[in-house]
Design a protein around this motif. Structure first.
Motif, PDB file in Angstrom:
ATOM      1  N   VAL A  46       0.840  -1.202   0.000  1.00 48.94           N
ATOM      2  CA  VAL A  46       0.000   0.000   0.000  1.00 48.94           C
ATOM      3  C   VAL A  46       0.875   1.252   0.000  1.00 48.94           C
ATOM      4  O   VAL A  46       0.632   2.183  -0.780  1.00 48.94           O
ATOM      5  N   HIS A  47       1.898   1.289   0.840  1.00 51.37           N
ATOM      6  CA  HIS A  47       2.789   2.455   0.882  1.00 51.37           C
ATOM      7  C   HIS A  47       3.451   2.683  -0.479  1.00 51.37           C
ATOM      8  O   HIS A  47       3.546   3.826  -0.944  1.00 51.37           O
ATOM      9  N   HIS A  48       3.900   1.625  -1.117  1.00 48.06           N
ATOM     10  CA  HIS A  48       4.531   1.735  -2.427  1.00 48.06           C
ATOM     11  C   HIS A  48       3.535   2.306  -3.454  1.00 48.06           C
ATOM     12  O   HIS A  48       3.880   3.194  -4.243  1.00 48.06           O
ATOM     13  N   ALA A  49       2.309   1.808  -3.434  1.00 48.75           N
ATOM     14  CA  ALA A  49       1.278   2.298  -4.352  1.00 48.75           C
ATOM     15  C   ALA A  49       0.953   3.762  -4.078  1.00 48.75           C
ATOM     16  O   ALA A  49       0.768   4.549  -5.010  1.00 48.75           O
ATOM     17  N   VAL A  50       0.889   4.142  -2.817  1.00 47.52           N
ATOM     18  CA  VAL A  50       0.627   5.532  -2.451  1.00 47.52           C
ATOM     19  C   VAL A  50       1.726   6.430  -3.008  1.00 47.52           C
ATOM     20  O   VAL A  50       1.439   7.480  -3.603  1.00 47.52           O
ATOM     21  N   ASP A  51       2.972   6.029  -2.837  1.00 46.31           N
ATOM     22  CA  ASP A  51       4.089   6.825  -3.357  1.00 46.31           C
ATOM     23  C   ASP A  51       3.960   7.029  -4.868  1.00 46.31           C
ATOM     24  O   ASP A  51       4.181   8.135  -5.372  1.00 46.31           O
ATOM     25  N   ALA A  52       3.595   5.971  -5.588  1.00 46.11           N
ATOM     26  CA  ALA A  52       3.434   6.072  -7.044  1.00 46.11           C
ATOM     27  C   ALA A  52       2.286   7.008  -7.403  1.00 46.11           C
ATOM     28  O   ALA A  52       2.413   7.842  -8.311  1.00 46.11           O
ATOM     29  N   LEU A  53       1.168   6.909  -6.695  1.00 45.33           N
ATOM     30  CA  LEU A  53       0.019   7.764  -6.986  1.00 45.33           C
ATOM     31  C   LEU A  53       0.269   9.218  -6.605  1.00 45.33           C
ATOM     32  O   LEU A  53      -0.224  10.127  -7.279  1.00 45.33           O
ATOM     33  N   VAL A  54       1.041   9.462  -5.561  1.00 44.52           N
ATOM     34  CA  VAL A  54       1.419  10.832  -5.199  1.00 44.52           C
ATOM     35  C   VAL A  54       2.296  11.418  -6.303  1.00 44.52           C
ATOM     36  O   VAL A  54       2.110  12.570  -6.714  1.00 44.52           O
ATOM     37  N   ALA A  55       3.233  10.628  -6.813  1.00 45.25           N
ATOM     38  CA  ALA A  55       4.109  11.090  -7.887  1.00 45.25           C
ATOM     39  C   ALA A  55       3.310  11.442  -9.143  1.00 45.25           C
ATOM     40  O   ALA A  55       3.656  12.380  -9.862  1.00 45.25           O
ATOM     41  N   GLU A  56       2.223  10.711  -9.393  1.00 46.71           N
ATOM     42  CA  GLU A  56       1.339  10.984 -10.532  1.00 46.71           C
ATOM     43  C   GLU A  56       0.370  12.130 -10.254  1.00 46.71           C
ATOM     44  O   GLU A  56      -0.381  12.520 -11.138  1.00 46.71           O
ATOM     45  N   ARG A  57       0.353  12.571  -9.014  1.00 47.16           N
ATOM     46  CA  ARG A  57      -0.599  13.585  -8.546  1.00 47.16           C
ATOM     47  C   ARG A  57      -2.051  13.104  -8.624  1.00 47.16           C
ATOM     48  O   ARG A  57      -2.976  13.893  -8.793  1.00 47.16           O
ATOM     49  N   ALA A  58      -2.216  11.786  -8.514  1.00 50.31           N
ATOM     50  CA  ALA A  58      -3.549  11.186  -8.527  1.00 50.31           C
ATOM     51  C   ALA A  58      -4.206  11.255  -7.157  1.00 50.31           C
ATOM     52  O   ALA A  58      -5.433  11.217  -7.045  1.00 50.31           O
ATOM     53  N   LEU A  68       0.504  16.966   3.400  1.00 54.55           N
ATOM     54  CA  LEU A  68       1.847  16.397   3.437  1.00 54.55           C
ATOM     55  C   LEU A  68       2.407  16.354   2.016  1.00 54.55           C
ATOM     56  O   LEU A  68       1.691  16.001   1.087  1.00 54.55           O
ATOM     57  N   VAL A  69       3.673  16.666   1.865  1.00 58.34           N
ATOM     58  CA  VAL A  69       4.319  16.615   0.552  1.00 58.34           C
ATOM     59  C   VAL A  69       4.648  15.175   0.179  1.00 58.34           C
ATOM     60  O   VAL A  69       4.552  14.783  -0.980  1.00 58.34           O
ATOM     61  N   ARG A  70       5.030  14.401   1.186  1.00 54.48           N
ATOM     62  CA  ARG A  70       5.359  12.992   0.949  1.00 54.48           C
ATOM     63  C   ARG A  70       4.943  12.182   2.172  1.00 54.48           C
ATOM     64  O   ARG A  70       4.691  12.724   3.249  1.00 54.48           O
ATOM     65  N   ARG A  71       4.924  10.897   1.977  1.00 57.39           N
ATOM     66  CA  ARG A  71       4.547   9.980   3.044  1.00 57.39           C
ATOM     67  C   ARG A  71       5.665   9.937   4.079  1.00 57.39           C
ATOM     68  O   ARG A  71       6.812   9.638   3.767  1.00 57.39           O
ATOM     69  N   ASP A  72       5.311  10.273   5.332  1.00 56.47           N
ATOM     70  CA  ASP A  72       6.283  10.277   6.413  1.00 56.47           C
ATOM     71  C   ASP A  72       5.503  10.206   7.720  1.00 56.47           C
ATOM     72  O   ASP A  72       4.899  11.183   8.124  1.00 56.47           O
TER      73      ASP A  72
END
Length: 81
Positions: A46-58, A68-72
């Motif tokens: 889930v964390h990996h998928a979230v990172d990818a979707l954040v990068a896509e701005r989805a 939050l700018v990134r997952r932390d």
């Protein structure tokens, strides 16, 4: 959805929840694990998928109403406005 894709699950949950609402990443992991499954074992996926979707701005991330700018640390997942 035990064998489901985490990105698809995140997209589905956030769309169902709607704009201005958020979802907890553990909700996604629990759905992916299925009844009686080990949802904690699905959290890395889930964390990996979230990172990818954040990068896509989805999706966007927040915690207690602050963006939050990134997952932390703890976070919630929502749709961009």
């Amino acid at each position: 959805m035990p064998d489901g894709d985490a990105e698809d699950a995140i997209r589905e949950f956030t769309a169902r929840r709607g704009a201005g609402k958020t979802v907890c990443p553990s909700e996604i992991a629990r759905e992916l694990a299925g009844d009686g499954g080990d949802w904690r074992a699905r959290m890395a996926e889930v964390h990996h998928a979230v990172d990818a979707l954040v990068a896509e701005r989805a999706v966007v991330l927040s915690w207690k109403g602050a963006r939050l700018v990134r997952r932390d640390g703890p976070y919630r997942i929502g749709l961009p406005r």
